[in-house]
Design a protein around this motif. Structure first.
Motif, PDB file in Angstrom:
ATOM      1  N   PRO A 214       0.800  -1.235   0.000  1.00  0.00           N
ATOM      2  CA  PRO A 214       0.000   0.000   0.000  1.00  0.00           C
ATOM      3  C   PRO A 214       0.828   1.277   0.000  1.00  0.00           C
ATOM      4  O   PRO A 214       0.293   2.361  -0.209  1.00  0.00           O
ATOM      5  CB  PRO A 214      -0.810  -0.111   1.294  1.00  0.00           C
ATOM      6  N   VAL A 215       2.141   1.145   0.243  1.00  0.00           N
ATOM      7  CA  VAL A 215       3.032   2.307   0.367  1.00  0.00           C
ATOM      8  C   VAL A 215       4.212   2.114  -0.572  1.00  0.00           C
ATOM      9  O   VAL A 215       4.649   0.984  -0.805  1.00  0.00           O
ATOM     10  CB  VAL A 215       3.543   2.457   1.822  1.00  0.00           C
ATOM     11  N   GLN A 216       4.714   3.230  -1.124  1.00  0.00           N
ATOM     12  CA  GLN A 216       5.987   3.155  -1.848  1.00  0.00           C
ATOM     13  C   GLN A 216       6.924   4.260  -1.367  1.00  0.00           C
ATOM     14  O   GLN A 216       6.538   5.430  -1.289  1.00  0.00           O
ATOM     15  CB  GLN A 216       5.831   3.293  -3.364  1.00  0.00           C
ATOM     16  N   LYS A 238       9.468   7.421 -11.952  1.00  0.00           N
ATOM     17  CA  LYS A 238       9.365   6.723 -10.673  1.00  0.00           C
ATOM     18  C   LYS A 238       8.235   7.295  -9.821  1.00  0.00           C
ATOM     19  O   LYS A 238       7.486   6.548  -9.175  1.00  0.00           O
ATOM     20  CB  LYS A 238      10.691   6.812  -9.921  1.00  0.00           C
ATOM     21  N   SER A 239       8.132   8.614  -9.795  1.00  0.00           N
ATOM     22  CA  SER A 239       7.073   9.255  -9.006  1.00  0.00           C
ATOM     23  C   SER A 239       5.703   8.973  -9.603  1.00  0.00           C
ATOM     24  O   SER A 239       4.746   8.649  -8.877  1.00  0.00           O
ATOM     25  CB  SER A 239       7.313  10.765  -8.935  1.00  0.00           C
ATOM     26  N   TYR A 240       5.599   9.084 -10.927  1.00  0.00           N
ATOM     27  CA  TYR A 240       4.308   8.857 -11.574  1.00  0.00           C
ATOM     28  C   TYR A 240       3.865   7.398 -11.434  1.00  0.00           C
ATOM     29  O   TYR A 240       2.668   7.117 -11.325  1.00  0.00           O
ATOM     30  CB  TYR A 240       4.381   9.249 -13.047  1.00  0.00           C
ATOM     31  N   PRO A 249       2.641   7.640  -1.099  1.00  0.00           N
ATOM     32  CA  PRO A 249       4.036   7.903  -1.448  1.00  0.00           C
ATOM     33  C   PRO A 249       4.824   8.660  -0.376  1.00  0.00           C
ATOM     34  O   PRO A 249       4.345   9.590   0.263  1.00  0.00           O
ATOM     35  CB  PRO A 249       3.887   8.784  -2.696  1.00  0.00           C
ATOM     36  N   ILE A 250       6.065   8.226  -0.216  1.00  0.00           N
ATOM     37  CA  ILE A 250       7.083   8.974   0.524  1.00  0.00           C
ATOM     38  C   ILE A 250       8.305   9.016  -0.388  1.00  0.00           C
ATOM     39  O   ILE A 250       8.565   8.047  -1.115  1.00  0.00           O
ATOM     40  CB  ILE A 250       7.420   8.296   1.869  1.00  0.00           C
ATOM     41  N   ASP A 267      -2.526  14.536  -4.628  1.00  0.00           N
ATOM     42  CA  ASP A 267      -2.852  14.394  -3.208  1.00  0.00           C
ATOM     43  C   ASP A 267      -1.709  13.617  -2.560  1.00  0.00           C
ATOM     44  O   ASP A 267      -1.472  12.459  -2.893  1.00  0.00           O
ATOM     45  CB  ASP A 267      -4.174  13.637  -3.064  1.00  0.00           C
ATOM     46  N   LEU A 268      -1.006  14.242  -1.644  1.00  0.00           N
ATOM     47  CA  LEU A 268       0.140  13.602  -1.005  1.00  0.00           C
ATOM     48  C   LEU A 268      -0.191  13.126   0.405  1.00  0.00           C
ATOM     49  O   LEU A 268       0.702  12.778   1.170  1.00  0.00           O
ATOM     50  CB  LEU A 268       1.336  14.553  -0.988  1.00  0.00           C
TER      51      LEU A 268
END
Length: 352
Positions: A214-216, A238-240, A249-250, A267-268
């Motif tokens: 659930p997290v990257q 990588k971000s997209y 995302p972190i 949305d971060l």
């Protein structure tokens, strides 16, 4: 259009110089670039006397060159007679172009097209909502480096390996020995999908392994620790990817990158993630803060949060698709305006 060299393309009296093709970053920064220029001119059937006969646009291509990185090259052209009014640049890193002494544009979302990864992703027809969550987070570092090895070691010290879907140094035999020394006593390289998706086809995955968290932790291409690496704010695929994979995302990147993604409209999840690490100027302290923040995040029930925040995750994925649909047209408009500006600027100075 005349024949092109390795880096020189000539279109309508404009030399497009593809500086991203094989020009070593450190040689640019050390002002050791005359050899490149002479070789490229020769390959194009030109001499240094021809430099002033064209307008030049330095093209950063798929790399995070900054204005500072290319400044020695610009000065070299000017020393060979190029009028200042006949120079421009296309960056994909963030630059304050208003402060530059020449016309320039920043195509900061261009990396969304790298390797056609998004088209490949759509062809997978992934069932995102029902994707099994087998790990706590994903962290992908195919290209190993000193900073990435230190980050991997910190993560392995903090988490059980089963909590992470991690890659590091998946180009066997090409990395220096000291990379494996940094990460000891842990194994190196760390490989997840090399057999299924070797480089360079790694841009398009034929498996769903990386999506099953659930997290990257997104390890971006720019940092201030590694030699020959970009120091600019440079948003890559990588971000997209993380945002299109419905993941929280972190980032481990240069300061300010997270803020730029927020400006793009993503949305971060600031209500559950403290992104203040993005403001930390010291690279090593920022690395420590990133590890602390991902530890806090995965300490929550992120699988439940994924269901709770599903609409917001969907919105991020939809924004990636929107950018992928529209960016190319926007880039063409910006590029045409840049060409017109350079031509008009030169025309106005030669007619006075």
């Amino acid at each position: 259009m005349t024949p092109e060299s390795h880096r020189i393309r000539i279109v309508d009296d404009i030399i497009w110089y593809d500086i991203w093709k094989g020009v070593l970053t450190q040689r640019l920064r050390d002002n050791d670039i005359l050899e490149y220029l002479l070789d490229d001119l020769s390959s194009a059937g030109l001499s240094t006397e021809d430099i002033k006969s064209y307008s030049w646009i330095v093209n950063a291509g798929w790399e995070g060159y900054s204005a500072e990185d290319i400044e020695h090259f610009r000065i070299l052209l000017l020393k060979h007679g190029l009028p200042e009014t006949r120079f421009g640049a296309v960056f994909i890193a963030y630059e304050d172009v208003e402060k530059l002494p020449y016309p320039a544009i920043c195509l900061t979302d261009r990396m969304i097209y790298l390797g056609h990864w998004y088209k490949g992703l759509k062809k997978q027809n992934v069932d995102w909502l029902n994707m099994p969550m087998t790990s706590d987070f994903t962290v992908l570092m195919r290209r190993a480096s000193e900073s990435r090895c230190h980050l991997a070691k910190k993560l392995l010290q903090q988490f059980d390996a089963k909590q992470m879907i991690m890659t590091l140094g998946t180009n066997p035999g090409t990395d220096p020995q000291h990379f494996s020394d940094i990460i000891k006593p842990y194994a190196y390289p760390i490989v997840v999908d090399l057999v299924e998706s070797p480089y360079p086809t790694n841009f398009i995955h034929n498996h769903e392994t990386f999506y099953q968290a659930p997290v990257q932790l997104v390890v971006e291409s720019s940092n201030e620790i590694d030699a020959n690496i970009w120091h600019s704010i440079f948003i890559t695929e990588k971000s997209y990817k993380a945002l299109s994979w419905y993941q929280f995302p972190i980032w481990y990147a240069v300061p300010g990158l997270v803020g730029k993604l927020r400006e793009q409209g993503f949305d971060l999840f600031d209500d559950i993630i403290d992104h203040r690490y993005d403001q930390e100027q010291d690279s090593w302290i920022r690395m420590k803060k990133v590890v602390e923040e991902i530890t806090k995040l995965v300490g929550k029930d992120t699988k439940a949060l994924r269901r709770e925040y599903w609409k917001r995750l969907e919105s991020n994925a939809a924004l990636v698709e929107q950018i992928h649909t529209n960016a190319s047209k926007t880039h063409k408009v910006q590029t045409t305006r840049l060409i017109d500006e350079i031509l008009q600027l030169h025309k106005s100075t030669t007619s006075t």
